[in-house]
Design a protein around this motif. Sequence first.
Motif, PDB file in Angstrom:
ATOM      1  N   TRP A   1      -1.324  -7.800   2.357  1.00  0.00           N
ATOM      2  CA  TRP A   1      -2.413  -6.873   2.059  1.00  0.00           C
ATOM      3  C   TRP A   1      -3.430  -7.439   1.071  1.00  0.00           C
ATOM      4  CZ3 TRP A   1       2.763  -6.095   1.191  1.00  0.00           C
ATOM      5  CH2 TRP A   1       3.202  -6.194  -0.131  1.00  0.00           C
TER       6      TRP A   1
ATOM      7  N   LEU B   1      -7.511  -1.370  -4.279  1.00  0.00           N
ATOM      8  CA  LEU B   1      -8.627  -0.504  -3.886  1.00  0.00           C
ATOM      9  C   LEU B   1      -9.748  -0.587  -4.931  1.00  0.00           C
ATOM     10  CD1 LEU B   1     -10.020   1.627  -2.156  1.00  0.00           C
ATOM     11  CD2 LEU B   1      -8.699   3.377  -3.342  1.00  0.00           C
TER      12      LEU B   1
ATOM     13  N   PHE C   1      -7.356  -6.751   2.888  1.00  0.00           N
ATOM     14  CA  PHE C   1      -8.375  -5.743   2.570  1.00  0.00           C
ATOM     15  C   PHE C   1      -9.725  -6.290   2.078  1.00  0.00           C
ATOM     16  CE2 PHE C   1      -4.376  -3.217   2.427  1.00  0.00           C
ATOM     17  CZ  PHE C   1      -4.647  -2.480   3.568  1.00  0.00           C
TER      18      PHE C   1
ATOM     19  N   LEU D   1      -4.195   0.750  -1.490  1.00  0.00           N
ATOM     20  CA  LEU D   1      -4.231  -0.547  -0.785  1.00  0.00           C
ATOM     21  C   LEU D   1      -3.241  -1.541  -1.382  1.00  0.00           C
ATOM     22  CD1 LEU D   1      -8.095  -1.080  -0.268  1.00  0.00           C
ATOM     23  CD2 LEU D   1      -6.473   0.124   1.187  1.00  0.00           C
TER      24      LEU D   1
ATOM     25  N   VAL E   1     -11.406  -3.986  -4.625  1.00  0.00           N
ATOM     26  CA  VAL E   1     -12.262  -4.106  -3.449  1.00  0.00           C
ATOM     27  C   VAL E   1     -13.582  -3.374  -3.684  1.00  0.00           C
ATOM     28  CG1 VAL E   1     -12.524  -3.400  -1.030  1.00  0.00           C
ATOM     29  CG2 VAL E   1     -10.415  -4.498  -1.777  1.00  0.00           C
TER      30      VAL E   1
ATOM     31  N   TRP F   1     -14.966 -10.745  -3.484  1.00  0.00           N
ATOM     32  CA  TRP F   1     -14.079 -10.676  -2.328  1.00  0.00           C
ATOM     33  C   TRP F   1     -13.575 -12.068  -1.944  1.00  0.00           C
ATOM     34  CZ3 TRP F   1     -17.724  -6.889   0.751  1.00  0.00           C
ATOM     35  CH2 TRP F   1     -17.521  -5.600   0.272  1.00  0.00           C
TER      36      TRP F   1
ATOM     37  N   PRO G   1       0.825  -1.213   0.000  1.00  0.00           N
ATOM     38  CA  PRO G   1       0.000   0.000   0.000  1.00  0.00           C
ATOM     39  C   PRO G   1       0.858   1.260   0.000  1.00  0.00           C
ATOM     40  CG  PRO G   1      -0.838  -1.578   1.589  1.00  0.00           C
ATOM     41  CD  PRO G   1       0.454  -2.142   1.073  1.00  0.00           C
TER      42      PRO G   1
END
Lengths: 312, 278
Positions: free
Chosen positions: B245, B68, B249, B58, B71, B229, B52
């Motif tokens: 990461w 990001l 996230f 992210l 997500v 996800w 990130p």
Amino acid sequence: MLGELSQPIARRLLALVPVLFGISLLVFVLNAVALGDPARAMLGQRGDPEVIAQIRQEYALDRPLWSQYVTWMGRILRGNLGRSYHQQRPVGEVIAERFPATLRLAVAATLLAVAFGLAMGIAAALTPGSALDHLLMGAAVAGISTPVFWLGLMLSLFFAVWLGWLPVSGYGDGAMANLVLPALTLGALHTGTIARMTRSSLLEVIRQDYVQAARAKGLSEVAVVGKHALKNALIPVVTVIGIGLADLLVGAPLTETVFAWPGLGRMLVAAVGQRDLPVVMGAVLVFAVIYVLGSLLVDLAYLVIDPRVRRE
Amino acid sequence: MSERGPFRHHGVQVGGALVALFVVAALLAPWLAPFDPHDVPTGLAAASLRPPGPPNALGTDALGRDLLSRVLYGGRVSLMVGVGVELVTALLGALIGLVAGYYGGWPDGLLMRVTDVVMAFPSLILAIGLIAVFEKPGLDKVFLVLALLGWTTIARVVRGEVLSLKRREYVQAARALGVPNLTILFRHLLPNCLAPLLVAATIGVGGNMVAEAGLSFLGLGAQAPTISWGAMLAEGQTFLASAPWVAVFPGLALMLAVLGINLLGDGLRDLLDPRFKN
């Protein structure tokens, strides 16, 4: 006491019959829908027509569906779940091999959940409204809301990758260290529900007259809670423990996948990937039967603990 | 509670805020995402698994795609499955519950035995078993399977409500006046079941989202290039030690969204159902 219990036990056993019948019917229908022609599915598109005809006769595929169901059910009841396409051996054997790992994980998860859940619930109920109460109940809600597979990954990241205290994954030939993280992960949701139920149930009981009377007699707080309040407060907790069995079974495929645990759940997922349908159906059937029998045991435990239930 | 108003309830406040954040982020993903979530940048070695930091708030995944953005787009799939499945199951469950509770007798007996059987299965296990029926897994199959299995809770809730409502005087009066059964069911009974239905459906949305993510995590749900996800977490597991990461996230987003939905559902129950008031 046994005489008094025999009638309610018989009633509950009887109630299982339609449920088990329905489960078997559902799995049978799934089987029929998924396979289309099981003989062809077993042998593939280039199967020898003569062998296909033989299998059709053996499995009663040339007869009407209800007759096929009876034949299939007869085989299941004799413990014959069919043969795995992928491994070319009986499904019963494959399941029996994987079952102990799942059982060990489920038992460890339950023990951890009951121990942590009770401790958290009691501590919170004894100090209602305190910072400790809020902290513990916050943790319980977090345990309930965190998806089990992500929790597994995060525990693994923290305790295995960063701190290096425990192995990242694997069965480790049955080493205790390998069991800790999967059991914590699988038991987390359960810990949360037990903690919440213990707290609310104990708070309710503590307010009752007989507990106040025990206090008025001058008994110590430990004796009041430990001997008088807790006994009654635990009755609803037993139900929650029983309901939690379902969560353990649902969590098994996910937890076992995260931790490369060689149990039934991971076997089921792999079998779906390979479209090894006899193994899939066998595993679904076994999971369902364990679940139903588990709920029965909880019902029976309830009968023993709480005399009021016997008179319903 | 009413003298304080619904928006003074802590659970509804926090839950509502989280849910609002989730819904807005999912709906506005195309405008909020800084990068194309599918875009694999050239010069992969430099872009792959970047931690990130600017320009990737992210970090990036193994293919150098902006986390990001992924997500945000993953939230759309989660929201669509969560709410979409729940609309179908709520409708189905309400119908079954209304019929079983109102008519009683054999329709009730039959429907409740079916409910018992479906509930006798741990739902995710049965969902996994059903997925195996299809040649290839996919989000559409997840949707179908979850809708097929999800109606039982709402059917039970609505049936229980109808059982107590149908003995009330206003229903008895309607019957005595010769109001047709369908009118009684949909005009008089259904509106009075809406509060518990809403609570059960809210919590159901969270359950659907977790189920979708779980199935996708197992490789039995959304397939690439669909962004889920759960599927992102499966990818993240591979790089857990080198690039945590990637796993942190998407899971954090899922957990917060589900936490928000559960808090909102619990709060609504406190507000709507006097039996749960302390």
